[in-house]
Each structure stands twice: as C-alpha cells, then as structure tokens.
Design a protein around this motif. Structure first.
Motif, PDB file in Angstrom:
ATOM      1  N   TRP A  48     -33.581   5.650 -36.909  1.00 35.01           N
ATOM      2  CA  TRP A  48     -32.330   6.408 -36.840  1.00 35.01           C
ATOM      3  C   TRP A  48     -31.242   5.780 -37.731  1.00 35.01           C
ATOM      4  N   ARG A  49     -31.246   4.433 -37.829  1.00 41.08           N
ATOM      5  CA  ARG A  49     -30.208   3.776 -38.625  1.00 41.08           C
ATOM      6  C   ARG A  49     -30.521   3.826 -40.112  1.00 41.08           C
ATOM      7  N   LEU A  71     -32.364   8.001 -40.976  1.00 44.05           N
ATOM      8  CA  LEU A  71     -31.533   9.156 -40.632  1.00 44.05           C
ATOM      9  C   LEU A  71     -30.040   8.881 -40.769  1.00 44.05           C
ATOM     10  N   HIS A  72     -29.669   7.608 -41.015  1.00 43.48           N
ATOM     11  CA  HIS A  72     -28.266   7.204 -41.190  1.00 43.48           C
ATOM     12  C   HIS A  72     -27.396   7.634 -40.004  1.00 43.48           C
ATOM     13  N   HIS A  73     -27.983   7.524 -38.820  1.00 44.72           N
ATOM     14  CA  HIS A  73     -27.252   7.859 -37.594  1.00 44.72           C
ATOM     15  C   HIS A  73     -27.625   6.820 -36.532  1.00 44.72           C
TER      16      HIS A  73
END
Length: 628
Positions: free
Chosen positions: A57-58, A61-63
C-alpha cells in the motif's frame, strides 16, 4: 528444534521412576496444546500479511496504511507470549546442560523437574504484577487505531497463566507425585530462605548485583534452568528483596523488551529460513557451493562458512540463518565423517562471524539508539565478516589437512554450471533483500515479508517444491523458536534496567572513559566488556543499555563510530555463541539437534580464530570504514 538433553532426561526420569502419565493428563496436554498452538500459528501468518500489505500500500499504491505497524506491534506481544508457552510445553526453551549432563540419570532427571518448576515459579510470581500492569495500561490508547493499550498488555498475564497450566501439566507428565512434590518443595524452600534474608540483603547495596546477577544467574544456568527464566528470576528477586521498586516493573520491562517492532523481524526471518529450506532454495545454494569446493579437504566446512555468509544477508536472524543452512548441509558432512560436536561448533562460530552482515538486527539496533547511519553500518559490515571467515577457514584447513577424500568425486564444469543455473533464484534473494532496504522499499522489519513472498513464489513456480501440509507445523515451529528467543530478550531487558537503576552501567562507562592508553586500551576494554555482555545480556538489550553511553565516548577518544560498531557487534557475537553462557550456542544445538556437551571442546579453537579476526578488525579501521 528441541535441545536433545531435555527429551533424554525425561526418558531417563520415566526409567527410574517407572512412571507413566495418566491418560486424561495426556488428553489435557493435547487440548491445551491446540488452544495455544493454533492462535500462535495464526499470529505468525497475520504478521506476514499485515506487514506485506503495509509495503504494497505504501510503495506500490502510494497510500500508506497508518495502522499497520500499530496492529502488528499489538499482535507481536501476543505472539511472543504464546510462542513462549508453546516452547515451554515442548521443552524448547534454551538451557545449559553441560554440568547437569555429568550427573547420574536420576539426579539429571530430577533437575529437569527443578527446571520446569523454576519456570512455573516465575510465572506464578509475576502473574499478579502483570495483571496490575495490564490494568494500568487502560489509561493509554494507541494513536492510530485508538485501542486501549490493555488489549496489548493483557498478553503478559494470559501468557503467564498459560505457562502455569502448561508447566503443571509437564511436571506431572514427567514425574511421579513424590518427585514433583520434592522438586516444588525445594523451590519453595529457596524462595522462603531468600525472603527471610531480605533484611540482611538490603544494606548490601551494589554487592547484591554480584549475589543476584552473577552468583544467582550462574547457579540457575548451571542447574539447567532455562536461560530466560534464570534472568527473570534473578531480576525479580533483586528488585523484590533489595529495592523498593514495585515488581510490576519487571512485567513492564519485559513488555518493553519484547514489543519493539524491530524485533518482529525475528519470527518473520525464522519463517523465511524455514521456507528457504522447505522450498529447496537453501539446498540449491549449498549444492552450488559444494560443487565448487566439495572435492577439497574440509570443503564442506568452507561451504558452511560461505553459505552462512550468504544466508545471513537474507535473514538477519542468527536462528533463521542456522535453520536454513544446517538441515541442508549437515547430513552430507556426517556421511563424510564429520563429528556432531565439530558441526555444531563451526555452525556457532559462523553465527558469530556473520553478526555484521546486513540486515543485521544488532546493527539496526545500534543505528536506532546511537544515531549512526544504518546505511553506513550496512556498508561497513560486509568486510569485517570476510576477515573472520578467513580466520575460520584457516583453522578448517589446519584441522582437515589430512582428510581422506578418496571416495569423493570432483564435479565437472558442466555440473558446476548446472548447479549455478539452479541456484540463481536462490542466490538472487540476498540481493533482493538488501536492495529493498537500501532503496527504501521496505524497512528492515518489513523486508522479510518480501523475502517470504519471493520464496513462496520461487518454491511453487521454479523449484516446484512446496508442501502445503508443512505450513502449519512451520508456523508453530516459528512461534515456538521466536517465543523462546523473545522471552530471553524480554528478561534480559528487565535485567538491563535493574543494572541501569543500580548505577552500574554509568559507572562502567565512566571507568572506560577515564582509562589511560588511548584508543588501543579503549578498544581492548570494549572487546572484553562486550564479549561478557553478549554472553549475559544478548546483543540487542546490551546495545540498548550501553550503546548510548559508550558510542559518545568512542567518538571523544577518536574512534570512528562505524568502526566501533563493528568491533562491538563482533565482540557481542563471540559472547553470544561462546559457551557456557552464550545462548546462541544453545540455539545452534537446538537447530542442529546435537547435544550441547558435544561441541564444548571443538568450539574452543573456533572461538580463538574468531578472536584473532576481531583483533585484526579492531587494529585496522579501514576494514570497517574503507568503503564508506
């Protein structure tokens, strides 16, 4: 991964008492085993999923998932405690039996009951303080998820309560009522005598450090009490009988020692090591190295040294390193006539040799508590390990210079090429691990999940060797081994805190700062001190305790901080793997399934070789800082 002496002693106890466990007691043991092992296995799996999700996610997905580390930390304490319970039920807590092994079967088996009873006694003593500690954590909430911290802290009283239950079941499964009563009576008598001596102990001030942490810990360890419970009992007794500190501090310090998120790398890297072995990747690496060196005298010993160097870069956990290499290499070494004692001695020595190879948990801890660049530590750690590998290789050459290799065939160039092609996916894993950390894809804790995912895919798609039926036993084994290691770290953290409060640590730092002789004397004293600390406190607690004190002194006297970190790390590695106190040696014995007594004599030469390599690293700073 049991230490053979405990199982053997249990059998001997049954022999001299003619005692058979009651059927319902066996059923109760199996029920309790399932109640503990299933959640422990699921917790290991959950940690892998949560941390891998955090990475995906980090980075992809950059979230970022702001709650992932927090949830992983909460579950980690539960994993540590349930894993410790599993280890107690299986008899897998690390212990020293060199002295106990010299006794008669009856006395040896009785001391096994004492060892179980001592663990049960500590769990009983700390249960109420741990409940109070958990209740007080109700005022603390986690920042991201807003969960009351009592949910996390409750792992301690639940774990200690289960230890009492498991310990009681083990006692009565192992011995008769009479034997158990005698063992428990002896333990209660010792506790009562210590309590009566309280008025005499309090005025002794720091002499109590000698009584509890040298004489007390030494006596418990030599009697075969597991290392973790030896540390914990000594700390509890010191605080309860000689200070006004409430005993719930012991629970708090143990919780702190076992809850550092960085330590989550231990179970994950242990699981990675087991997967590497199960999927055949370790065998592929070892096979390639064996094809290169298997035809020379002592060749497989050189392979062991090289394989530990490679695998250490994958896991960062010494237990995982040894678990990955030993099963793949030891059977062939035995066929060639290698003695079990020499095998476990060399395995322990290579564990100490590879302490500085990234991603080393000790180096990460040094960076976190001293402010030294972790990237610089990772760069500086590669060459010192090579120097120690060369000193070990020199000793191997001497010991095996007359080995008979008449029945060993040299591999052809084609066989070497095929072995290399097969090993390419396995050989790539250390570089993937290092690249993920250096490029910021994952933290040193999270990177193990990338290794696990890569190993699973390689096992299924490339090596076609993935037995799904072995996953659950591997998860339980991971929980058990991790629990035994983490309980030692938790107990050592409590002991380190007690030493700090006594003023011992600051006095030691001041003494080292004022010693004459400049850099050579300072490094020599540091080497001796950290060899001792590595054997008593284990690497991470020792660094947490003394790193912030000694690294500024090293800078003040002119020692490069990366150079000092390498010297300290290698010194602690020697202490960690040097018997009779070094717990790493007993981990090597447990993983190798070799009795600790067999390696006592062979390991002396290897420790001397390591010490010579350490002196070379300390004397030549360029080895540590030349590539910075």
């Amino acid at each position: 991964m049991n230490i053979p002496s405990e199982t053997t002693a249990v059998e001997e106890l049954g022999a001299f008492t003619r005692h058979e466990p009651i059927a319902w007691l066996n059923r109760l043991d199996r029920i309790v085993g399932h109640i503990v092992e299933v959640p422990a296995a699921l917790l290991v799996l959950a940690e892998v999923v949560i941390l891998l999700m955090g990475v995906i996610w980090r980075y992809a997905l950059h979230h970022p998932l702001v709650w992932s580390d927090e949830l992983a930390s909460i579950l980690f304490v539960w994993l540590a405690m349930l894993g410790s319970v599993v280890a107690l039920r299986r008899g897998e807590h690390m212990r020293m039996t060199a002295v106990v092994g010299m006794l008669s079967p009856r006395r040896r088996a009785f001391l096994d009951l004492i060892a179980i009873g001592a663990a049960l006694a500590f769990a009983a003593l700390i249960l109420y303080p741990s409940v109070i500690f958990a209740e007080e954590e109700i005022w603390v909430t986690t920042p991201a998820m807003g969960i009351v911290n009592t949910w996390r802290a409750s792992a301690l009283p639940v774990g200690f309560a289960l230890m009492i239950l498991v310990g009681a079941i083990r006692l009565f499964r192992v011995g008769t009522v009479r034997d158990v009563a005698m063992a428990l009576g002896a333990i209660v008598a010792v506790i009562a005598v210590c309590s009566l001596l309280e008025p005499l102990l309090r005025p002794l001030d720091n002499w109590n450090l000698l009584i509890f942490f040298v004489l007390g810990v030494g006596a418990l360890v030599f009697l075969g009490v597991p290392i973790a419970f030896s540390f914990a009992l000594a700390t509890f007794g010191y605080l309860a009988l000689t200070t006004s500190t409430p005993t719930l501090v012991v629970a708090g310090r143990m919780d702190e020692g076992m809850s550092h998120l960085i330590l989550l790398a231990v179970p994950l890297f242990v699981l990675l090591g087991l997967l590497i072995e199960m999927t055949g990747m370790a065998r592929a690496m070892v096979g390639f190295l064996a094809s290169l060196l298997g035809h020379v005298r002592g060749g497989l010993s050189y392979v062991l040294i090289g394989a530990m160097y490679l695998v250490s870069g994958i896991s960062g956990s010494k237990a995982a390193d040894m678990a990955a290499v030993a099963p793949a290499l030891f059977p062939e070494m035995r066929k060639r006539g290698a003695k079990p004692g020499d095998l476990v001695a060399l395995l322990s020595a290579t564990g100490a040799q590879t302490e500085t190879i990234p991603p080393s948990l000790v180096l990460i801890t040094i960076g976190s508590v001293t402010g030294v660049s972790i990237a610089a530590l990772f760069t500086g750690g590669l060459l010192p390990a090579v120097v120690l590998a060369l000193t070990l290789a020199a000793l191997v050459w001497w010991r095996y210079r007359n080995e008979d290799l008449s029945g060993v065939r040299r591999a052809s160039r084609g066989e070497i090429a095929r072995a290399f092609v097969i090993a390419i996916p396995a050989l790539a894993l250390p570089f993937i691990i290092r690249a993920a950390v250096i490029e910021g894809v994952a933290t040193a804790t999270e990177v193990s999940t990338i290794g696990i995912a890569y190993t699973v895919l390689a096992g299924i798609l490339i090596y076609r060797q993935f037995d799904w039926r072995r996953i659950y036993p591997m998860l339980v084994d991971t929980a058990s081994l991790s629990g035994s290691i983490l309980l030692i770290i938790g107990a050592a953290t409590g002991m380190a805190w007690a030493l700090t409060q006594s003023g011992f640590s600051s006095s030691l730092a001041e003494l080292m700062k004022n010693m004459p002789g400049g850099i050579p004397v300072f490094l020599a004293v540091s080497i001796i001190a950290f060899i001792v600390l590595g054997s008593v406190l284990e690497g991470i607690p020792a660094i947490v305790l003394f790193g912030p004190l000694l690294f500024p002194i090293a800078r003040a006297v002119g020692v490069h901080e990366v150079h000092y970190a390498m010297v300290v790390c290698l010194a602690m590695g020697i202490g960690l793997f040097a018997p009779p106190f070094g717990v790493g040696y007993y981990a090597a014995c447990a993983i190798s399934r070799i009795h600790p007594d067999e390696g006592m004599r062979p390991i002396v030469g290897y420790m001397i070789a390591l010490f010579i390599g350490l002196v070379i690293v300390a004397a030549v700073p360029w080895i540590s800082v030349g590539f910075l």
